[in-house]
Design a protein around this motif. Sequence first.
Motif, short mmCIF file in Angstrom:
data_model
loop_
_atom_site.label_atom_id
_atom_site.label_comp_id
_atom_site.label_asym_id
_atom_site.label_seq_id
_atom_site.Cartn_x
_atom_site.Cartn_y
_atom_site.Cartn_z
N HIS A 1 0.60 -3.86 6.60
CA HIS A 1 -0.54 -3.64 7.49
C HIS A 1 -1.85 -4.16 6.96
O HIS A 1 -2.88 -4.01 7.59
N CYS B 1 -6.94 -2.25 4.68
CA CYS B 1 -6.63 -0.82 4.68
C CYS B 1 -7.47 -0.11 3.65
O CYS B 1 -8.45 0.56 3.96
N CYS C 1 0.85 -1.20 0.00
CA CYS C 1 0.00 0.00 0.00
C CYS C 1 0.88 1.25 0.00
O CYS C 1 2.03 1.23 0.45
N SER D 1 0.70 3.67 1.91
CA SER D 1 1.13 4.07 3.26
C SER D 1 2.38 3.31 3.72
O SER D 1 3.11 3.77 4.59
ZN LIG Z 1 -2.70 0.86 3.55
#
Ligand SMILES: [Zn+2]
Length: 346
Positions: free
Chosen positions: A60, A148, A38, A40
């Motif tokens: 995550h 997420c 991702c 992030s």
């Molecule tokens: Zn994420």
Amino acid sequence: MKAMLFETFGTPPTIATVPDPTPSEDGVVIAVAATGLCRSDWHGWMGHDPDIRLPHVPGHEFAGKVVATGKRVSRFHAGDRVTVPFVSGCGHCPECHSGNQQVCPDQFQPGFTHWGSFAEYVAIDFAETNLVALPEAVDDATAASLGCRFATSFRAVVDQARTAPGEWVAVHGCGGVGLSAIMIASSMGANVIAIDVFDDKLAFARDCGAVATINSRAVADTVEAVRQITKGGAHVSIDALGSPTTCFNSIKNLRRRGRHVQVGLMLGDHATPQIPMAQVIGHELEIYGSHGMQAWRYDAMMAMIETGKIAPQKLIGRKIALAEAIPALTAMDGSRDIGISVIDRF
Ligand SMILES: [Zn+2]
Ligand SMILES: [Zn+2]
């Protein structure tokens, strides 16, 4: 166990052998079966996230099987297939008691506050509050894509924006978050406009349910283009990328009393973007954030996945090995990949 580890921000991680995790009293250890990559994770690796302590293992959004449980965990057992929201609430504070574990001040975030899932095993705290049992019908890679982006988009479209059938929804950015939001809003009967700078991403956005697309490099004024299609502005607008330009446009292109949801992260230099606040006041706009989704809200999302109303598996791009995730992570900013890369081999 094998894990992707970085010891400094912004230099390439390595695949290292680190000690196997053990569960806390309220926690579990999960053998990771699949884990998504991702934007992030890229922010974390770049040093944009103040929660990260070095050395660090990112990751995550994942799915796997419980292999060990802490002594205070009774609802989950070894062998259970589970996933977990990337923000896991403590279960004991006022926010958690109000059902808003996604903004818990003591939140546990694998891959940020603690070591994450780019590894053979991951330890998760507060298991009873946050673990989500996976239905048979949802495979590991699909489940990994939920934690997420898909869940955050679900919360943005359904709970924060309160999207209604027939409304116009503008989605700025057609990465994982944007495509998820397009699919979810479209499944609810909204008319979705997808906005990006790449025609192939916009074509895929149409496959995901967008009824109109705007290539913002091909038009003089993105906001005006949204206003023309919607005859006055979008009811709901989502910044799914996270940049000063997309944030500004997403608010600016709303009709009166419209709702903006900021999902794309605004970190580092982008943390305090310009907002057309006169319009927010005069037109009574609503501005929301969306920060993950509570474990208890997964039921609604899972039901829509099981009945085929939404198909997150469609958003999975490449399935890669852990070592291949290093170049994928470091090249993530400005990546041209369509769909979500999922690590499914360790
Ligand atoms: Zn994420
Ligand atoms: Zn809490």
